[in-house]
Design an enzyme around this catalytic site. Structure first.
Site, short mmCIF file in Angstrom:
data_model
loop_
_atom_site.label_atom_id
_atom_site.label_comp_id
_atom_site.label_asym_id
_atom_site.label_seq_id
_atom_site.Cartn_x
_atom_site.Cartn_y
_atom_site.Cartn_z
N PHE A 48 0.86 -1.19 0.00
CA PHE A 48 0.00 0.00 0.00
C PHE A 48 0.89 1.25 0.00
O PHE A 48 1.83 1.34 0.79
CB PHE A 48 -0.89 -0.03 1.25
CG PHE A 48 -1.99 0.98 1.25
CD1 PHE A 48 -3.21 0.70 0.66
CD2 PHE A 48 -1.81 2.22 1.83
CE1 PHE A 48 -4.23 1.64 0.67
CE2 PHE A 48 -2.83 3.17 1.83
CZ PHE A 48 -4.05 2.87 1.26
N TYR A 51 -10.77 1.20 10.91
CA TYR A 51 -12.01 1.50 10.17
C TYR A 51 -12.34 0.50 9.07
O TYR A 51 -13.31 0.66 8.36
CB TYR A 51 -11.98 2.93 9.60
CG TYR A 51 -10.79 3.27 8.74
CD1 TYR A 51 -10.71 2.86 7.43
CD2 TYR A 51 -9.73 4.04 9.25
CE1 TYR A 51 -9.63 3.18 6.64
CE2 TYR A 51 -8.64 4.36 8.47
CZ TYR A 51 -8.59 3.93 7.16
OH TYR A 51 -7.50 4.24 6.39
N LYS A 52 -11.51 -0.54 8.91
CA LYS A 52 -11.80 -1.54 7.88
C LYS A 52 -12.62 -2.67 8.53
O LYS A 52 -13.76 -2.44 8.92
CB LYS A 52 -10.50 -2.01 7.24
CG LYS A 52 -9.87 -0.87 6.41
CD LYS A 52 -8.51 -1.17 5.88
CE LYS A 52 -8.02 0.01 5.02
NZ LYS A 52 -6.58 0.00 4.79
N ARG A 56 -12.55 -4.54 -7.02
CA ARG A 56 -12.23 -5.15 -5.73
C ARG A 56 -13.52 -5.36 -4.93
O ARG A 56 -14.34 -4.45 -4.81
CB ARG A 56 -11.29 -4.20 -4.98
CG ARG A 56 -10.53 -4.82 -3.86
CD ARG A 56 -9.49 -3.84 -3.35
NE ARG A 56 -10.10 -2.71 -2.67
CZ ARG A 56 -9.55 -2.06 -1.65
NH1 ARG A 56 -8.37 -2.42 -1.19
NH2 ARG A 56 -10.16 -1.04 -1.09
N ASP A 68 1.94 -5.02 8.56
CA ASP A 68 0.75 -4.18 8.49
C ASP A 68 -0.46 -5.11 8.38
O ASP A 68 -0.57 -5.89 7.42
CB ASP A 68 0.84 -3.24 7.29
CG ASP A 68 -0.29 -2.21 7.28
OD1 ASP A 68 -1.39 -2.52 7.80
OD2 ASP A 68 -0.08 -1.11 6.75
C1 LIG Z 1 -5.96 1.15 4.63
C2 LIG Z 1 -4.48 1.02 4.76
C3 LIG Z 1 -3.73 2.00 5.39
C4 LIG Z 1 -4.42 3.25 5.86
O1 LIG Z 1 -3.57 4.18 6.45
P1 LIG Z 1 -4.20 5.47 7.13
O2 LIG Z 1 -3.08 6.02 7.88
O3 LIG Z 1 -5.38 5.03 7.95
O4 LIG Z 1 -4.69 6.37 6.05
C5 LIG Z 1 -2.38 1.80 5.55
N1 LIG Z 1 -1.79 0.67 5.09
C6 LIG Z 1 -2.47 -0.30 4.46
C7 LIG Z 1 -1.81 -1.53 3.99
C8 LIG Z 1 -3.85 -0.15 4.27
O5 LIG Z 1 -4.55 -1.09 3.65
#
Ligand SMILES: *Cc1c(COP(=O)(O)O)cnc(C)c1O
Length: 420
Positions: free
Chosen positions: A129, A223-224, A379, A198
């Site tokens: 990401f 939040y996921k 997705r 992560d």
């Molecule tokens: C959703 C996600 C994030 C989100 O980071 P924020 O700091 O909440 O914006 C980070 N890393 C991965 C792999 C994600 O899927």
């Protein structure tokens, strides 16, 4: 051929079926984007209203003690720990995923600079990401490390005597491919490197056992799949063998051993509390707790193991039906078929029109999302707490109809939005 009747029969026998009642999902929507933003728990509006009116309105400053505000990062951290194979007192809910990554990666680099100063390379995946890669790039630049990006299959050969840290996302945000955390961690350790995981697409979605995997650091998103609400606090975990060794660089007063002594010198708190920074967003923490309640509600039915079992059944069914009913329309699966390599989402590529196809689906009430490539990806996230087998059936019927009718070619479905 799987039939609609079979899907309904599977829903009728699904022991997790009642958990769907925990959510306020809009009528006529099949929500396949809980991997990006979990839906609203029914309990949240009232609980947040009470935090506003009673805890803030009546309790005022007293609520730091009387409403347990002060303890929230650790108390919610303990609840998250139960979903990811961490011990009590090892996790804090705080800040964003990006900020927590900065803190733990920085701590990992500090440890390596002290223990093995000749190791100067951080390894990650090219398809990680972007925020993870940006944070790592900036931090490496600042601290004199090199960031090396490789493909997943190149990780074992990339690990060598120069490697300091292997930083990976457990479940890939685009493809849904999942790493074997224990095996990859063992490879990294054998090469002398630390691991940072992560768990953004793992916590609340797949079985994670940080302790059994002997991982070093982990962070993840609120939040996921944890359904904590837009911008919910994220979390950080540090293995106890590392937690007390060094300061993390965002050493705000909440990470101090005794914040309310207001001393002018810094003394880090013991354990994971040192990974806090400043004052927490209490209303967002309150919403996050409602989200954690929705996942914990699966406990009597088998907990994360039962959720994982159903998640695989849902993604298996979606892949089967989509390949059956959308055959000849140019969809190509990018998600691994093997269960042990798959997260809780399914992605399909298509040469042309992926964005517009998703917009057409959303207009029909089937909400997934689009990730730009190459290759462009449609997705679909499957959250077993509220998605059923009949939902999967209807989602595929809509997808097949959008493709067969070429409805996606309508101009309104190509208009670009800020957030995809
Ligand atoms: C959703 C996600 C994030 C989100 O980071 P924020 O700091 O909440 O914006 C980070 N890393 C991965 C792999 C994600 O899927």
């Amino acid at each position: 051929m799987t039939t609609l009747q079979e899907c309904r029969a599977r829903d009728a026998q699904d022991p997790l079926r009642s958990l769907r009642d925990q959510f306020a999902l809009p009528e006529g929507v099949i929500y396949l984007d809980g991997n990006s933003l979990g839906p609203l728990p029914k309990a949240a509006p009232e609980r947040i209203a009470r935090a506003v009116a009673e805890e803030w309105g009546q309790g005022l400053i007293r609520s730091w003690n009387t409403a347990g505000w002060y303890e929230l990062p650790r108390r919610l951290g303990d609840r998250i720990a139960a979903f990811i194979g961490a011990g009590a007192g090892e996790v804090v809910a705080t800040d964003s995923t990006s900020v927590n990554l900065f803190k733990v990666l920085s701590a990992a680099l500090t440890i390596m600079a002290a223990d093995a100063p000749s190791r100067r390379v951080v390894i990650s995946e090219r398809t990680n990401f972007p925020t993870d890669l940006y944070i790592a790039e900036a931090l490496c630049r600042e601290r004199g490390f090199a960031l090396r990006l490789v493909e997943a299959e190149e990780i074992p050969s990339a690990l060598n005597g120069d490697s300091a840290v292997l930083m990976l996302t457990h479940v890939n945000y685009r493809t849904g491919a999942m790493h074997d955390m224990a095996a990859v961690t063992a490879q990294a350790h054998a090469a002398g490197a630390l691991t940072v995981w992560d768990l953004a697409h793992s916590a609340g979605a797949v079985l994670v056992d940080l302790t059994a995997a002997n991982a070093d650091f982990a962070i993840g998103c609120g939040y996921k799949y944890l359904n904590g609400g837009p911008g919910a606090p994220a979390f950080a975990w540090v293995h106890p063998r590392h937690a007390d060794r060094f300061w993390q660089p965002l050493a705000g007063w909440w990470s101090h051993a005794a914040p309310f002594q207001f001393t002018s010198d810094y003394r880090p708190a013991a354990g994971i509390a040192r990974y806090l920074c400043g004052t927490q967003p209490i209303l967002s923490m309150t919403a996050l707790e409602c989200g954690l309640d929705t996942v914990a509600a699966a406990e009597p039915f088998g907990g994360m193991a039962a959720l994982r079992h159903k998640s695989l059944a849902l993604t298996d069914l979606f892949i089967l039906l989509a390949e059956e009913r959308c055959a000849g329309h140019g969809l190509a699966l990018v998600t691994p078929r093997e269960h042990h390599r798959r997260g809780s989402q399914v992605g399909f590529t298509r040469q042309e029109g992926a964005y517009a196809i998703m917009q057409a689906l959303i207009a029909r009430g089937v909400i997934g999302d689009f990730r730009a490539g190459p290759p462009d990806i449609l997705r679909f996230g499957f959250t077993p707490l509220y998605i059923g087998y009949e939902d999967v059936w209807h989602a595929v019927e809509h997808l097949a109809a959008v493709l067969a009718s070429e409805e996606w070619r309508r101009p309104e479905f190509s208009a670009a939005q800020a957030v995809t």
